[in-house]
Motif scaffolding. Structure first.
Motif, mmCIF file in Angstrom:
data_model
loop_
_atom_site.group_PDB
_atom_site.id
_atom_site.type_symbol
_atom_site.label_atom_id
_atom_site.label_comp_id
_atom_site.label_asym_id
_atom_site.label_seq_id
_atom_site.Cartn_x
_atom_site.Cartn_y
_atom_site.Cartn_z
ATOM 1 N N GLN A 16 -1.740 -6.906 -14.368
ATOM 2 C CA GLN A 16 -2.657 -5.779 -14.543
ATOM 3 C C GLN A 16 -2.044 -4.554 -13.887
ATOM 4 O OE1 GLN A 16 -7.057 -5.735 -14.066
ATOM 5 N NE2 GLN A 16 -6.775 -7.765 -13.177
ATOM 6 N N GLN A 17 -2.306 -3.381 -14.455
ATOM 7 C CA GLN A 17 -1.912 -2.151 -13.791
ATOM 8 C C GLN A 17 -2.845 -1.019 -14.215
ATOM 9 O OE1 GLN A 17 2.163 -1.723 -15.634
ATOM 10 N NE2 GLN A 17 1.488 0.400 -15.911
ATOM 11 N N THR A 18 -2.938 -0.031 -13.354
ATOM 12 C CA THR A 18 -3.796 1.114 -13.630
ATOM 13 C C THR A 18 -2.995 2.214 -14.318
ATOM 14 O OG1 THR A 18 -3.307 2.159 -11.495
ATOM 15 C CG2 THR A 18 -5.159 0.615 -11.575
ATOM 16 N N LYS A 19 -3.703 3.209 -14.777
ATOM 17 C CA LYS A 19 -3.049 4.397 -15.319
ATOM 18 C C LYS A 19 -2.758 5.379 -14.193
ATOM 19 C CE LYS A 19 -5.205 4.104 -19.894
ATOM 20 N NZ LYS A 19 -6.064 4.781 -20.888
ATOM 21 N N TRP A 20 -1.814 6.258 -14.450
ATOM 22 C CA TRP A 20 -1.451 7.297 -13.492
ATOM 23 C C TRP A 20 -2.589 8.313 -13.361
ATOM 24 C CZ3 TRP A 20 1.414 9.340 -9.781
ATOM 25 C CH2 TRP A 20 1.473 10.725 -9.645
ATOM 26 N N TRP A 21 -2.823 8.726 -12.113
ATOM 27 C CA TRP A 21 -3.792 9.781 -11.789
ATOM 28 C C TRP A 21 -5.179 9.448 -12.329
ATOM 29 C CZ3 TRP A 21 -2.077 13.121 -8.301
ATOM 30 C CH2 TRP A 21 -2.903 14.180 -7.937
ATOM 31 N N THR A 22 -5.617 8.235 -11.981
ATOM 32 C CA THR A 22 -6.925 7.756 -12.422
ATOM 33 C C THR A 22 -7.644 7.116 -11.240
ATOM 34 O OG1 THR A 22 -6.064 7.295 -14.634
ATOM 35 C CG2 THR A 22 -8.135 6.238 -14.036
ATOM 36 N N ARG A 23 -8.885 7.478 -11.041
ATOM 37 C CA ARG A 23 -9.695 6.851 -9.988
ATOM 38 C C ARG A 23 -10.311 5.583 -10.570
ATOM 39 N NH1 ARG A 23 -13.727 10.452 -6.470
ATOM 40 N NH2 ARG A 23 -11.663 11.059 -5.673
ATOM 41 N N TRP A 30 5.478 12.475 -5.681
ATOM 42 C CA TRP A 30 6.563 12.606 -6.668
ATOM 43 C C TRP A 30 6.066 13.158 -7.994
ATOM 44 C CZ3 TRP A 30 7.720 6.794 -5.689
ATOM 45 C CH2 TRP A 30 8.085 6.629 -4.348
ATOM 46 N N GLU A 31 4.747 13.337 -8.099
ATOM 47 C CA GLU A 31 4.112 13.784 -9.333
ATOM 48 C C GLU A 31 4.349 12.755 -10.442
ATOM 49 O OE1 GLU A 31 5.383 17.802 -10.026
ATOM 50 O OE2 GLU A 31 4.733 18.480 -8.045
ATOM 51 N N ASN A 32 4.107 13.146 -11.687
ATOM 52 C CA ASN A 32 4.193 12.200 -12.800
ATOM 53 C C ASN A 32 5.644 12.086 -13.278
ATOM 54 O OD1 ASN A 32 3.515 10.428 -14.794
ATOM 55 N ND2 ASN A 32 2.581 11.943 -16.142
ATOM 56 N N THR A 33 6.488 11.463 -12.442
ATOM 57 C CA THR A 33 7.911 11.306 -12.736
ATOM 58 C C THR A 33 8.263 9.822 -12.752
ATOM 59 O OG1 THR A 33 8.560 11.340 -10.403
ATOM 60 C CG2 THR A 33 8.386 13.477 -11.524
ATOM 61 N N SER A 34 9.520 9.535 -13.022
ATOM 62 C CA SER A 34 9.961 8.141 -13.071
ATOM 63 C C SER A 34 9.974 7.494 -11.692
ATOM 64 C CB SER A 34 11.354 8.044 -13.694
ATOM 65 O OG SER A 34 12.294 8.802 -12.960
ATOM 66 N N GLY A 35 9.851 8.286 -10.624
ATOM 67 C CA GLY A 35 9.847 7.720 -9.277
ATOM 68 C C GLY A 35 8.739 6.711 -9.077
ATOM 69 N N LYS A 36 7.553 7.042 -9.541
ATOM 70 C CA LYS A 36 6.410 6.130 -9.377
ATOM 71 C C LYS A 36 6.621 4.847 -10.176
ATOM 72 C CE LYS A 36 3.530 7.691 -13.218
ATOM 73 N NZ LYS A 36 4.701 8.104 -14.008
ATOM 74 N N THR A 78 -2.347 7.582 -5.623
ATOM 75 C CA THR A 78 -2.251 8.376 -6.847
ATOM 76 C C THR A 78 -1.119 7.899 -7.743
ATOM 77 O OG1 THR A 78 -0.914 9.949 -5.589
ATOM 78 C CG2 THR A 78 -3.225 10.472 -5.866
ATOM 79 N N GLY A 79 -0.611 6.709 -7.481
ATOM 80 C CA GLY A 79 0.485 6.196 -8.303
ATOM 81 C C GLY A 79 -0.023 5.213 -9.329
ATOM 82 N N ILE A 80 0.567 4.017 -9.336
ATOM 83 C CA ILE A 80 0.131 2.965 -10.245
ATOM 84 C C ILE A 80 -0.175 1.728 -9.409
ATOM 85 C CG2 ILE A 80 0.745 1.536 -12.228
ATOM 86 C CD1 ILE A 80 2.770 3.653 -13.026
ATOM 87 N N SER A 81 -1.410 1.316 -9.411
ATOM 88 C CA SER A 81 -1.811 0.089 -8.731
ATOM 89 C C SER A 81 -1.624 -1.078 -9.694
ATOM 90 C CB SER A 81 -3.261 0.168 -8.271
ATOM 91 O OG SER A 81 -3.443 1.258 -7.383
ATOM 92 N N ILE A 119 0.859 -1.182 0.000
ATOM 93 C CA ILE A 119 0.000 0.000 0.000
ATOM 94 C C ILE A 119 0.895 1.233 0.000
ATOM 95 C CG2 ILE A 119 -1.942 -1.165 1.084
ATOM 96 C CD1 ILE A 119 -1.123 -0.003 3.765
ATOM 97 N N THR A 120 0.608 2.161 -0.895
ATOM 98 C CA THR A 120 1.512 3.297 -1.055
ATOM 99 C C THR A 120 0.743 4.528 -1.503
ATOM 100 O OG1 THR A 120 3.579 4.003 -2.117
ATOM 101 C CG2 THR A 120 2.052 2.702 -3.459
ATOM 102 N N ASN A 121 1.445 5.653 -1.508
ATOM 103 C CA ASN A 121 0.872 6.925 -1.935
ATOM 104 C C ASN A 121 1.966 7.663 -2.696
ATOM 105 O OD1 ASN A 121 -0.576 9.238 -2.292
ATOM 106 N ND2 ASN A 121 -0.716 9.793 -0.147
ATOM 107 N N ASP A 122 2.059 7.402 -4.006
ATOM 108 C CA ASP A 122 3.178 7.912 -4.792
ATOM 109 C C ASP A 122 2.930 9.277 -5.416
ATOM 110 O OD1 ASP A 122 4.412 5.558 -4.176
ATOM 111 O OD2 ASP A 122 4.109 4.616 -6.131
ATOM 112 N N GLY A 123 1.836 9.910 -5.053
ATOM 113 C CA GLY A 123 1.494 11.190 -5.653
ATOM 114 C C GLY A 123 2.437 12.321 -5.304
#
Length: 548
Positions: free
Chosen positions: A486-493, A442-448, A472-475, A436-440
Motif C-alpha cells: 500500500q502507498q499514499t499519494k503525494w501531498w495528501t492528508r 524536496w518538493e514533488n521530485t524524484s527524491g521522495k 508530506t512524502g509517500i507513506s 518516519i520521515t518528512n520528505d516535503g
C-alpha cells in the motif's frame, strides 16, 4: 580527447537513466560503466603525458553528470535560503562523491602501471567498494548513490540481498561491466568465433544466473503468519509551517483524528512521521509526563488497550552543570548544558515512554562535519534548520517494545540508507521496521520516490515489514519481499492500515552486516600500500642509478 569526453558523458547518462525511480531501464546498470572503462583504456594506451590527471578529470565529468541528474532535488531543499547560501552545502553530494569515484579510477590507473590489467580491474572494484564504505561512515556521509541502491525499482532481481546487502549489488554491477568491457575490447582482436561466443555466453550467465536465483527466491518465499494491525498517518503539514505557524497541539489533533479514522480495538501501533511533535522549545525527555502533548496522546490511546504511538519528535535533554555530550551547548541563562535531538518516541497506553535519538545525521543540516574545521560554514547551516553545535545522537540503534512484547526498529528519515544499522536493530529483536520521515523539503521530485524505493531493500535485507510514515512524502507498507503493498499519494492528508506479519528470524545479512564492504576496503588498503611501495622502490632505483 574529445572521444574520451564523449564516452564519459555517455556513461553518466546511461547510469542516470538506469537509476531509480526510472522503471524498465535498470538493465543499463550492467553496461553503464563500459564507455568510461573504454575511455580509461584509451588514455592508458595513449602516448600523452599526465595520463593520471587526464583519466581523473575525464571520469569525473561523467560521474558528476550522473550524480547531479539523479539528486538534483537536493538543491530544492536548500534554495529557500538563497542560492549563495545553498551552494556550499549542495556541492557536498553533487561534487564530493564524483571526486571520490574518480579517485578510485585514478588508483586503478596507478595499480595498472605495476600489475596485469585483470588484477588492476579487480582492484578497481575494491577501490570503488572502499569509496562507498567511506562515504557511508565519515562525517560527510552521503550513501545515496551507493551502486547497490540502483536495483531498488527492480527489487525482484536482488532477493539475495538478505545475504549480501547492497554491496553485493555494487560488486555484481562492477563484475558485469568489467566483463562486458573485456568482451567489447576483445572484439577488435583476431580471435576464434567460438571463443567470442563463449565469452558472450559467460557474460549472459553472469547477468541472468543471479536474477534467476533471485526470482526463484522471490516466488518461493512465504511469510510466517504472525499478524499485527498497524496504522500509518500522513498529516501532510507543510514542513515550513510545522514550527510556529501551526501549534503542536493542533498538529497532534490532526494525527489523532487520522489515526482514529482507521484504528481498531486490536491496533497495536499508530505510526506518525518525523517531527510530528514539533515544539520550538523541544520536548523535555525528563519531564515528558508533565507535557500537554503526553496528555493528548494518552487520551487518544485510552480507546486502544494494546495501542502504541510511535512518533517523531524534537526533544531536548538538560544536563545539570556538566557537559555530557560532544554536541551539548551551554545555556547561558540557566547555566546548564543541553542536547537537542531529532528523535523518535514510543508512547504506550501507560506512563511508559521510550526514546531513540537519530544517529545518522544529515551533514551540514543536522551535524557539523569535522567539528571546528568547517566552523566558517556555521551561519549557512543555521539557515538550513540545523544547529551550530549539531544535533545530539546516540551510538547504538534501539528497539521499541510494546507492552505485548512486539519489537519495532525506529528509523528516522536519512537512516533509511544504512542497512547494517537497521540490521542491528533487527538483531536486537525488532520484528518490523518503522520509518518516519518528512520528505516535503524536496518538493514533488524524484527524491521522495527514491527514498521510498530504497526502503524496499531494507525489507529484503532483514526480511521485515516496513511501515513508512511520511509527513508530506509517500507513506507505505512494504512486505518482507520488498513489495509495496500500500502507498499514499503525494501531498495528501490521509491514513492507511495493514495487518503485517511480524518476524523473529535473522537473515545472514542481519547477523554479519556489511562484511563485503569491510573485506573490499581491506583489499583496497592493501592495494594502496602496494602502489605506494612500488613508487618508493622506483624512487630508490632512480637514486641508486644516479649515485652509480
Amino acid at each position: 580527447m574529445k572521444k574520451n569526453i564523449f564516452l564519459s558523458i555517455l556513461s553518466g547518462l546511461l547510469l542516470w537513466i538506469a537509476w531509480p525511480p526510472t522503471p524498465h531501464f535498470t538493465f543499463l546498470l550492467f553496461v553503464g560503466f563500459v564507455p568510461v572503462l573504454v575511455a580509461m583504456e584509451n588514455i592508458i594506451q595513449s602516448e600523452s603525458v599526465k595520463k593520471g590527471k587526464k583519466l581523473f578529470w575525464t571520469t569525473f565529468l561523467g560521474f558528476f553528470i550522473w550524480n547531479t541528474l539523479c539528486i538534483y532535488w537536493v538543491y530544492n531543499a536548500l534554495k529557500s535560503v538563497g542560492a549563495a547560501a545553498a551552494l556550499p552545502v549542495a556541492i557536498i553530494p553533487y561534487a564530493l562523491a564524483p571526486l571520490l569515484m574518480s579517485t578510485a579510477c585514478w588508483l586503478y590507473y596507478r595499480l595498472r602501471r605495476i600489475t596485469r590489467r585483470n588484477v588492476a580491474l579487480l582492484g578497481l572494484t575494491c577501490f570503488w567498494v572502499a569509496y562507498e564504505y567511506l562515504n557511508q561512515n565519515w562525517d560527510l556521509n552521503f550513501p545515496w548513490m551507493t551502486l547497490g541502491n540502483g536495483f531498488a525499482v527492480s527489487h525482484k532481481w536482488v532477493q539475495w540481498y538478505e545475504y549480501t546487502g547492497v554491496y553485493g549489488g555494487t560488486i555484481w554491477i562492477w563484475i558485469v561491466n568489467i566483463f562486458a568491457f573485456l568482451v567489447y575490447n576483445g572484439l577488435h582482436k583476431p580471435r576464434a568465433r567460438s571463443m567470442r561466443l563463449k565469452q558472450i555466453l559467460a557474460l549472459g550467465l553472469i547477468i541472468l544466473l543471479p536474477i534467476a536465483l533471485s526470482l526463484y527466491r522471490y516466488r518461493s518465499y512465504h511469510e510466517q503468519l504472525n499478524p499485527s494491525n498497524i496504522v500509518v498517518a500522513q498529516p501532510n503539514i507543510d514542513p515550513y509551517m510545522k514550527e510556529g505557524a501551526i501549534p503542536p497541539a493542533q498538529q497532534i489533533d490532526v494525527l489523532t483524528h487520522l489515526s482514529d479514522s482507521l484504528g481498531k480495538p486490536n491496533t497495536e501501533f499508530f505510526i506518525w512521521p518525523e517531527t510530528a511533535i514539533a515544539d520550538q522549545q523541544g520536548l523535555n525527555e525528563d519531564r515528558v509526563r508533565s507535557s500537554p502533548y503526553f496528555q493528548q496522546i494518552q487520551h487518544f490511546l485510552n480507546k486502544y488497550k494494546n495501542g502504541n504511538v510511535l512518533t517523531g519528535s524534537e526533544d531536548i535533554k538538560i544536563y545539570n552543570s556538566r557537559k555530557t555530550s560532544t554536541a551539548a551547548p551551554l545555556d547561558p541563562q540557566g547555566n546548564e548544558y543541553y542536547d537537542v535531538f531529532n528523535a523518535a518516541a514510543n508512547f504506550e497506553n501507560s506512563a511508559e515512554v521510550q526514546f531513540y535519538h537519530k544517529s545518522k545525521l544529515v551533514p551540514g543540516v543536522e551535524s557539523m562535519p569535522f567539528g571546528n574545521a568547517l566552523s566558517f560554514l556555521k551561519p549557512v547551516f543555521e539557515h538550513l534548520g540545523g544547529t551550530t553545535g549539531g544535533y545530539g545522537r546516540q551510538d547504538e540503534p534501539s528497539v521499541f517494545y510494546s507492552q505485548s512484547g512486539i519489537g519495532a526498529a525506529p528509523v528516522i528519515c536519512y537512516e533509511t540508507l544504512w542497512g547494517e544499522w537497521i540490521g542491528q536493530s533487527v538483531h536486537k529483536g525488532a520484528q518490523f521496521i518503522a520509518i518516519i520521515t518528512n520528505d516535503g523539503w524536496w518538493e514533488n521530485t524524484s527524491g521522495k520516490d527514491q527514498h521510498l524505493d530504497y526502503a524496499k531493500l531494507r525489507a529484503i535485507e532483514t526480511r521485515r515489514w516496513v511501515c513508512r510514515s511520511a509527513n508530506t512524502g509517500i507513506s507505505a507498507f512494504i512486505n518482507q519481499r520488498g513489495d509495496v503493498v500500500q502507498q499514499t499519494k503525494w501531498w495528501t492528508r490521509t491514513a492507511i492500515k495493514q495487518d503485517i506479519n511480524l518476524s523473529s528470524d535473522k537473515t545472514f545479512y542481519v547477523l554479519h552486516g556489511d562484511y563485503l564492504a569491510r573485506a573490499g576496503s581491506l583489499l583496497a588498503v592493501i592495494g594502496v600500500f602496494w602502489i605506494a611501495f612500488s613508487k618508493i622502490n622506483v624512487y630508490r632505483k632512480k637514486i641508486r642509478k644516479t649515485a652509480a
